[in-house]
Design an enzyme around this catalytic site. Structure first.
Site, PDB file in Angstrom:
ATOM      1  N   SER A 127       3.633   0.927 -14.595  1.00 43.98           N
ATOM      2  CA  SER A 127       5.064   0.627 -14.447  1.00 43.98           C
ATOM      3  C   SER A 127       5.439  -0.569 -15.298  1.00 43.98           C
ATOM      4  O   SER A 127       4.582  -1.327 -15.750  1.00 43.98           O
ATOM      5  CB  SER A 127       5.376   0.315 -12.995  1.00 43.98           C
ATOM      6  OG  SER A 127       4.752  -0.905 -12.652  1.00 43.98           O
ATOM      7  N   LYS A 128       6.721  -0.701 -15.506  1.00 38.79           N
ATOM      8  CA  LYS A 128       7.248  -1.790 -16.326  1.00 38.79           C
ATOM      9  C   LYS A 128       6.771  -3.149 -15.786  1.00 38.79           C
ATOM     10  O   LYS A 128       6.534  -4.080 -16.538  1.00 38.79           O
ATOM     11  CB  LYS A 128       8.784  -1.707 -16.293  1.00 38.79           C
ATOM     12  CG  LYS A 128       9.442  -2.722 -17.160  1.00 38.79           C
ATOM     13  CD  LYS A 128      10.438  -2.089 -18.095  1.00 38.79           C
ATOM     14  CE  LYS A 128      10.908  -3.140 -19.075  1.00 38.79           C
ATOM     15  NZ  LYS A 128      11.144  -2.667 -20.375  1.00 38.79           N
ATOM     16  N   ARG A 129       6.649  -3.224 -14.453  1.00 39.97           N
ATOM     17  CA  ARG A 129       6.204  -4.465 -13.837  1.00 39.97           C
ATOM     18  C   ARG A 129       4.835  -4.885 -14.364  1.00 39.97           C
ATOM     19  O   ARG A 129       4.510  -6.059 -14.454  1.00 39.97           O
ATOM     20  CB  ARG A 129       6.132  -4.254 -12.329  1.00 39.97           C
ATOM     21  CG  ARG A 129       6.643  -5.397 -11.516  1.00 39.97           C
ATOM     22  CD  ARG A 129       6.944  -4.992 -10.076  1.00 39.97           C
ATOM     23  NE  ARG A 129       6.304  -3.775  -9.626  1.00 39.97           N
ATOM     24  CZ  ARG A 129       5.084  -3.697  -9.111  1.00 39.97           C
ATOM     25  NH1 ARG A 129       4.359  -4.778  -8.970  1.00 39.97           N
ATOM     26  NH2 ARG A 129       4.587  -2.545  -8.721  1.00 39.97           N
TER      27      ARG A 129
ATOM     28  N   ASP B  34       9.690   0.564 -24.869  1.00 42.03           N
ATOM     29  CA  ASP B  34       8.961  -0.715 -24.791  1.00 42.03           C
ATOM     30  C   ASP B  34       7.971  -0.819 -25.952  1.00 42.03           C
ATOM     31  O   ASP B  34       7.876  -1.851 -26.606  1.00 42.03           O
ATOM     32  CB  ASP B  34       8.126  -0.803 -23.495  1.00 42.03           C
ATOM     33  CG  ASP B  34       8.979  -0.971 -22.248  1.00 42.03           C
ATOM     34  OD1 ASP B  34      10.149  -1.366 -22.381  1.00 42.03           O
ATOM     35  OD2 ASP B  34       8.465  -0.684 -21.147  1.00 42.03           O
TER      36      ASP B  34
END
Ligand code: GLU
Length: 485
Positions: free
Chosen positions: A253-255, A263
């Site tokens: 995930s982006k986290r 990205d």
């Protein structure tokens, strides 16, 4: 040409996750490898989550990756429209057919009733789903209620016993007991079909032969298989792709860092490298090749060589692959990118000839791992350093270093030609005069002209900077060292 037809069927609700991109890649590769067709279908029946911008970004990201589709959204084809919101009448007709044949029924249960049912089930820890309250309503009564304008959804009459069995290409036979399956909604109150309904109507009518999708859809497959049976249609071949985990486990995930195609593009990855990396994340060509072009992968691709266990995302390997792909780029290919980044960063390229720009890029490209590195590595060719690497300054710059640089400046100033060989000879003569080992002060000169300890070949860099600029920068470094306490 073959009659193999595969589709990528994203729901434009957010950014294109690398997991989705890999699904698209495997579909694309399979179509290319078999002479089949790759179709892009937009699944936008969830109107609450639909997002116009996401659709636009999705198309841009797929194109950026090189995933051209043969048929589908914007490309057209014989089985359109390819955006589900343009196919509502088709779904309504098929839902109606299922009701007619006794496989589906209108359900008038209100949101409130379903809500309290859910709450009850939660309390009793008995999650059996919808209680089939409307399943056995008299069809005549149901019809009257519809005509009276009562709101309804249409649900599937899931068989109450028996089992549904299907074959997954990677996992083999999978069995679900029908009594664990809900009476799923096919048509919602807003007149839109659910994903399940639309997806199988489309896969059937678009003549999709293989469904390659993420394994989070496995639990939906028995429902799809039951729907195919209710329609009397033959289901496609299913192949559920292994999940991609983050390096330390868990969902990517982006986290936890970059997770979307956008990205990675922003970080300076090349589309062909990201493509190559994602293709190898779960598939291998069967030999030890790693760096491969799209065409090479398309030639080698087979579904049999997709693994069935979860795979971990390894950004180091992606970076390595990126540097391999980048090293193959010619200066001419990189030039437009470089010019645009230079412009964005206010770097003045006006004083540098096109020939020198190409030379600079040929020195820089092999040292870059990301496209963004190209700009950073090339920067000293256009700008004197604004600062020097602090650690290196403390390590190698002292009064003796200043003397060596001063001596070198004197020699460089006197040169009548400033080519690589002249420079090499000058450095040697300074080393001799000062009784130093050849090359022992190269790093000091590099630090003086570029501000850093590494970079492209020093002599070529000096030659490109020219006599005046080189001398000025070394002089500045001498002043800087003399000012050090
Ligand atoms: N629209 C679904 C998604 O967003 C497609 C699932 C499928 O491939 O059947 O992933």
């Amino acid at each position: 040409m073959s009659d193999i037809r595969v589709r990528f069927a994203p729901s434009p609700t957010g950014y294109l996750h690398v997991g989705g991109a890999r699904t698209a890649i495997y579909n694309w590769l399979f179509a290319k490898a078999t002479g089949g067709k790759f179709i892009l279908r937009i699944e936008d029946t969830d109107r609450k989550r639909y997002n116009e911008e996401a659709l636009h970004d999705l198309i841009r990201d797929l194109r950026w990756m090189g995933l051209q589709w043969d048929e589908g959204h914007e490309a057209g084809g014989d089985f359109g429209p390819y955006q589900q919101s343009d196919r509502l009448e088709i779904y309504k007709k098929e839902v109606f057919n299922l009701v007619q044949s006794g496989h589906a029924y209108p359900c008038f249960c209100t949101e409130e009733r379903l809500e309290s049912l859910r709450a009850e089930q939660k309390d009793s820890q008995n999650d059996f789903g919808y209680d089939r309250h409307c399943r056995d309503l008299d069809p005549v009564v149901a019809q009257q209620r519809i005509e009276a304008g009562e709101k309804f959804v249409v649900r599937f009459k899931t068989p109450l016993d028996g089992a549904t069995v299907f074959n997954d290409l990677l996992r083999g036979e999978i069995t679900y007991q029908n009594n664990t399956l809900d009476d799923l909604v096919l048509l919602k109150r807003d007149g839109y079909p659910t994903y399940h309904m639309a997806s199988i109507v489309d896969d059937h009518s678009m003549k999709i032969t293989h469904v390659l999708r993420g394994d989070e859809w496995i639990a939906s497959t028995p429902k799809h298989v039951l729907l195919y049976a209710a329609f009397g249609w033959t289901p496609p071949i299913f192949c559920h792709l292994p999940v991609i985990l983050a390096a330390g486990g868990g969902k990517l995930s982006k986290r936890k860092g970059a997770a979307s195609v956008g990205d990675f593009r922003d970080l300076g990855y090349l589309p062909e490298a990201l493509f190559n990396y994602l293709a190898l994340l779960g598939w291998s060509p069967g030999d030890n090749r790693e760096e491969m072009s799209l065409a090479e992968m398309a030639e080698a691709f087979t579904l049999e060589r997709i693994g069935s266990s979860a795979v971990s995302f390894d950004e180091k390997k992606l970076l390595w692959l990126n540097s391999q792909h980048l090293a193959k780029k010619t200066p001419l290919e990189i030039m437009p990118y470089f010019k645009s980044v230079a412009l964005q960063n206010g770097l003045d390229l006006q004083k540098t000839s096109e020939t020198d720009l190409l030379k600079i890029l040929s020195l820089v490209i092999p040292r870059a791992r990301l496209t963004l590195d190209i700009f950073d590595i090339a920067r000293p060719f256009f700008e004197a350093p604004k600062a020097y690497d602090d650690k290196l300054v403390r390590k190698i710059w002292n009064p003796a270093a200043a003397e060596v640089l001063q001596k070198l400046v004197d020699v460089l100033k006197s040169l009548s030609s400033f080519g690589v060989q002249d420079l090499e000879a000058s450095f040697e003569s300074v080393a001799q005069v000062l009784d130093l080992k050849p090359g022992s002060f190269n790093q000091s000169v590099r630090l003086a002209v570029s501000g850093a300890g590494g970079g492209p070949s020093l002599f070529e860099m000096l030659e490109l900077l020219g006599q005046q600029e080189s001398v000025t920068r070394i002089n500045q470094a001498v002043d800087f060292i003399n000012g050090l306490k």
